[in-house]
Design a protein around this motif. Structure first.
Motif, mmCIF file in Angstrom:
data_model
loop_
_atom_site.group_PDB
_atom_site.id
_atom_site.type_symbol
_atom_site.label_atom_id
_atom_site.label_comp_id
_atom_site.label_asym_id
_atom_site.label_seq_id
_atom_site.Cartn_x
_atom_site.Cartn_y
_atom_site.Cartn_z
ATOM 1 N N PRO A 136 58.978 14.820 69.572
ATOM 2 C CA PRO A 136 60.186 15.309 70.268
ATOM 3 C C PRO A 136 60.538 14.481 71.501
ATOM 4 O O PRO A 136 61.711 14.389 71.871
ATOM 5 C CB PRO A 136 59.827 16.745 70.688
ATOM 6 N N VAL A 137 59.539 13.869 72.137
ATOM 7 C CA VAL A 137 59.826 13.032 73.314
ATOM 8 C C VAL A 137 60.622 11.799 72.854
ATOM 9 O O VAL A 137 61.652 11.443 73.445
ATOM 10 C CB VAL A 137 58.525 12.610 74.047
ATOM 11 N N ALA A 138 60.170 11.180 71.762
ATOM 12 C CA ALA A 138 60.892 10.008 71.233
ATOM 13 C C ALA A 138 62.301 10.419 70.814
ATOM 14 O O ALA A 138 63.285 9.735 71.141
ATOM 15 C CB ALA A 138 60.128 9.420 70.048
ATOM 16 N N ALA A 139 62.416 11.555 70.126
ATOM 17 C CA ALA A 139 63.733 12.020 69.655
ATOM 18 C C ALA A 139 64.652 12.262 70.850
ATOM 19 O O ALA A 139 65.839 11.895 70.821
ATOM 20 C CB ALA A 139 63.566 13.294 68.834
ATOM 21 N N ASP A 140 64.107 12.817 71.907
ATOM 22 C CA ASP A 140 64.897 13.130 73.090
ATOM 23 C C ASP A 140 65.442 11.846 73.744
ATOM 24 O O ASP A 140 66.599 11.795 74.173
ATOM 25 C CB ASP A 140 64.001 13.912 74.066
ATOM 26 N N MET A 160 62.729 2.413 80.467
ATOM 27 C CA MET A 160 61.952 2.531 81.707
ATOM 28 C C MET A 160 61.369 3.946 81.838
ATOM 29 O O MET A 160 60.334 4.149 82.474
ATOM 30 C CB MET A 160 62.869 2.232 82.900
ATOM 31 N N TRP A 161 62.016 4.925 81.204
ATOM 32 C CA TRP A 161 61.642 6.329 81.386
ATOM 33 C C TRP A 161 60.777 6.879 80.270
ATOM 34 O O TRP A 161 59.990 7.815 80.483
ATOM 35 C CB TRP A 161 62.918 7.182 81.495
ATOM 36 N N TYR A 162 60.956 6.357 79.071
ATOM 37 C CA TYR A 162 60.309 6.990 77.906
ATOM 38 C C TYR A 162 58.772 6.936 77.951
ATOM 39 O O TYR A 162 58.109 7.986 77.875
ATOM 40 C CB TYR A 162 60.916 6.372 76.629
ATOM 41 N N PRO A 163 58.142 5.744 78.113
ATOM 42 C CA PRO A 163 56.664 5.727 78.115
ATOM 43 C C PRO A 163 56.079 6.498 79.301
ATOM 44 O O PRO A 163 54.997 7.079 79.196
ATOM 45 C CB PRO A 163 56.313 4.240 78.222
ATOM 46 N N LEU A 164 56.827 6.535 80.407
ATOM 47 C CA LEU A 164 56.375 7.311 81.561
ATOM 48 C C LEU A 164 56.317 8.796 81.180
ATOM 49 O O LEU A 164 55.339 9.493 81.457
ATOM 50 C CB LEU A 164 57.355 7.098 82.717
ATOM 51 N N LEU A 168 53.010 11.129 81.122
ATOM 52 C CA LEU A 168 53.021 12.298 82.018
ATOM 53 C C LEU A 168 52.950 13.594 81.204
ATOM 54 O O LEU A 168 52.380 14.587 81.669
ATOM 55 C CB LEU A 168 54.241 12.265 82.937
ATOM 56 N N THR A 169 53.473 13.597 80.003
ATOM 57 C CA THR A 169 53.303 14.761 79.113
ATOM 58 C C THR A 169 51.815 14.976 78.862
ATOM 59 O O THR A 169 51.297 16.088 78.963
ATOM 60 C CB THR A 169 54.036 14.523 77.765
ATOM 61 N N LEU A 170 51.103 13.869 78.586
ATOM 62 C CA LEU A 170 49.665 13.990 78.291
ATOM 63 C C LEU A 170 48.869 14.363 79.544
ATOM 64 O O LEU A 170 47.785 14.929 79.442
ATOM 65 C CB LEU A 170 49.113 12.692 77.687
ATOM 66 N N LEU A 171 49.422 14.051 80.721
ATOM 67 C CA LEU A 171 48.713 14.398 81.966
ATOM 68 C C LEU A 171 49.200 15.723 82.560
ATOM 69 O O LEU A 171 48.797 16.107 83.658
ATOM 70 C CB LEU A 171 48.867 13.280 83.003
ATOM 71 N N GLY A 172 50.067 16.417 81.842
ATOM 72 C CA GLY A 172 50.463 17.760 82.257
ATOM 73 C C GLY A 172 51.470 17.807 83.390
ATOM 74 O O GLY A 172 51.500 18.764 84.167
ATOM 75 N N VAL A 173 52.340 16.777 83.499
ATOM 76 C CA VAL A 173 53.349 16.754 84.565
ATOM 77 C C VAL A 173 54.723 17.091 83.973
ATOM 78 O O VAL A 173 55.111 16.521 82.941
ATOM 79 C CB VAL A 173 53.400 15.355 85.229
ATOM 80 N N PHE A 383 59.584 5.702 68.500
ATOM 81 C CA PHE A 383 60.886 5.432 69.108
ATOM 82 C C PHE A 383 61.804 4.689 68.135
ATOM 83 O O PHE A 383 62.955 5.072 67.932
ATOM 84 C CB PHE A 383 60.704 4.636 70.408
ATOM 85 N N PHE A 384 61.293 3.619 67.542
ATOM 86 C CA PHE A 384 62.162 2.819 66.662
ATOM 87 C C PHE A 384 62.516 3.567 65.380
ATOM 88 O O PHE A 384 63.580 3.348 64.804
ATOM 89 C CB PHE A 384 61.547 1.444 66.369
ATOM 90 N N ARG A 385 61.637 4.450 64.924
ATOM 91 C CA ARG A 385 61.987 5.238 63.731
ATOM 92 C C ARG A 385 63.230 6.080 64.021
ATOM 93 O O ARG A 385 64.198 6.085 63.264
ATOM 94 C CB ARG A 385 60.811 6.125 63.299
ATOM 95 N N HIS A 386 63.233 6.737 65.174
ATOM 96 C CA HIS A 386 64.401 7.550 65.538
ATOM 97 C C HIS A 386 65.612 6.674 65.814
ATOM 98 O O HIS A 386 66.729 7.003 65.429
ATOM 99 C CB HIS A 386 64.074 8.426 66.753
ATOM 100 N N LEU A 387 65.387 5.562 66.490
ATOM 101 C CA LEU A 387 66.511 4.687 66.829
ATOM 102 C C LEU A 387 67.200 4.160 65.555
ATOM 103 O O LEU A 387 68.423 4.213 65.428
ATOM 104 C CB LEU A 387 66.022 3.528 67.696
#
Ligand code: HEM
Length: 422
Positions: A136-140, A160-164, A168-173, A383-387
């Motif tokens: 869902p993060v990639a889709a978003d 610039m925002w996606y991998p961050l 941060l999702t994995l670190l609970g932010v 990401f590229f699959r959705h793109l």
């Protein structure tokens, strides 16, 4: 004349190697490093204003050095910095030569134990299990692209925002903190450049580290009080030799994970899209067979090689490639050069989404090989699959631009026009 075959004299090479601008211009970079791989693959460099070092440009030599981890140490010199910065750091940094305590600057048992805190989580099968959480993060982020159609700056607005957000999702932010974390990490890692005032630049970096630590302190406290099955809980509750990590170590670990993987992965995705736009045949191949996303992700990382180098320091005298390296000498491993090594790759200057084998060194090798490599590749594939599903035509509408840095450099601006599939 092909730039890659130009002969470059000694002072020019030495200035260019330490000049952040060289790394913004792939043709300039290739002109220098292709010549070095051919003529002097392990070369002693003495640039003005920097501590001298051996520059290693071929893949086989870098692999050889990295696997001899008891001879070629990661500490104390990690990356290229002007001498004035190194001297200030040595005087002021809590007894460390870097501003945080990070596994990439550790050796031996300390490194093994520190990496072991999360190494299982980053194994490929465990990362693949996170695909459902990250999908869902990639889709978003592809939706953000759709919302901005028909034009955007693909690098500044999206990658610039996606991998961050992923890490941060994995670190609970929560997402509302992304801009703040991005601003802090950019201040910490910004290349000081030649003209910068070392005292001011260092004070700003230290302030940004403190800001980052202040942000993560409550997260660490929460994961200690209420541990869950996630990476943040692993780090917050980690014990090394039976002892809990101290606060500086714990917060440095969070900082390492939060920062190691975002501008690198962002540059691979932005530079990957640029390579697809410039090689329409490869774009068509990938659209025709999404099964190629696996090899395409690796090729995008090789092609962009955002981490240009790391250093090692020789613990003892050692001869390699006919060069006598002395105990105490530092060695720059030019990963991005190894990614174009003619001895290893057929047609190294061609971008091929189906390149196999692809034993590139953009993720390093040996005991310090990139911890997050499977995460980075998963992010790129998702990401590229959705793109490719949602966007059916993409073109450049301005000059792509990379950031100037001899350490991490890649596409930071990519103006595009595109059509959303209806
Ligand atoms: C395409 C994206 C990425 C690239 C190009 C990249 C590149 C690298 C390179 C070249 C190294 C040094 C390897 C060596 O010394 O041999 C490294 C180390 C590391 N990377 Fe990545 N990286 C990427 C993504 C990530 C991600 C997503 C994470 C998230 C956790 C991450 C975490 C780390 C860590 C913790 C280390 C230090 C490992 C150690 O010293 O044991 N990286 N990376």
């Amino acid at each position: 004349m092909n730039g890659a075959t130009r002969t470059i004299d000694k002072p020019d090479v030495e200035r260019a190697i330490v000049d952040p601008a060289t790394y913004m211009d792939r043709a300039a970079y290739d002109a220098i490093f292709t010549g070095l791989r051919r003529d002097d693959p392990i070369r002693w460099i003495e640039p003005e204003g920097f501590r001298p070092f051996w520059l290693v440009t071929r893949s086989a030599d870098i692999v050889d050095i990295e696997r001899r981890a008891t001879i070629f140490l990661n500490g104390p010199r990690a990356v290229l910095k002007p001498l004035a910065f190194e001297e200030r750091l040595a005087r002021q940094q809590r007894g460390h030569s870097e501003i945080i305590k990070s596994m990439n600057n550790m050796d031996g048992e300390a490194h093994r134990a520190n990496r072991a805190v999360t190494s299982r989580d980053f194994l490929r099968p465990n990362i693949e299990r996170m695909a459902a959480q990250l999908e869902p993060v990639a889709a978003d982020f592809v939706q953000r692209l759709v919302d901005k159609a028909p034009t955007c700056d693909f690098a500044a607005d999206v990658t610039m925002w996606y991998p961050l957000r992923v890490i941060l999702t994995l670190l609970g932010v929560a997402p509302e903190h992304d801009a703040r974390i991005l601003a802090l990490t950019q201040r910490i890692f910004l290349d000081p450049g030649d003209g910068a005032d070392p005292a001011a630049a260092q004070a700003d970096k230290m302030a940004a580290v403190e800001g980052f630590f202040d942000f993560f302190r409550p997260i660490v406290a929460d994961r200690r009080a209420n541990p869950r099955d996630d990476i943040a809980s692993k780090v917050a509750n980690a014990r090394i030799d039976g002892e809990p990590m101290d606060e500086f170590e714990t917060l440095s670990y969070f900082l390492t994970l939060a920062t190691a993987g975002h501008d690198t992965t962002a540059a691979s995705i932005a530079g990957g899209l640029l390579a697809l736009i410039r090689n329409p045949g490869e774009m068509e191949k990938l659209r025709g067979d999404p099964g190629l996303l696996e090899t395409a992700a690796d090729e995008m990382i090789r092609w962009n090689a955002p981490v240009k180098h790391f250093f090692r320091t020789a613990a003892e005298d050692f001869e390699i490639g006919g060069k006598a390296i002395r105990a105490g000498d530092s060695v720059m491993l030019a990963f991005a050069s190894a990614c174009r090594d003619e001895d290893l790759f057929e047609d190294p200057f061609a971008f091929r989404v189906d390149r196999t084998p692809n034993r590139h060194l953009a993720l390093g090798s040996g005991p310090h090989a990139c911890l997050g490599q499977h995460l980075a590749k998963l992010e790129i594939r998702l990401f590229f699959r959705h793109l490719l599903d949602r966007i059916d035509h993409i073109e450049l509408v301005g000059e792509p631009r990379s950031n100037p840095s001899s350490f991490i450099s890649g596409i930071v601006s990519l103006p595009i026009r595109y059509r959303v599939r209806r």
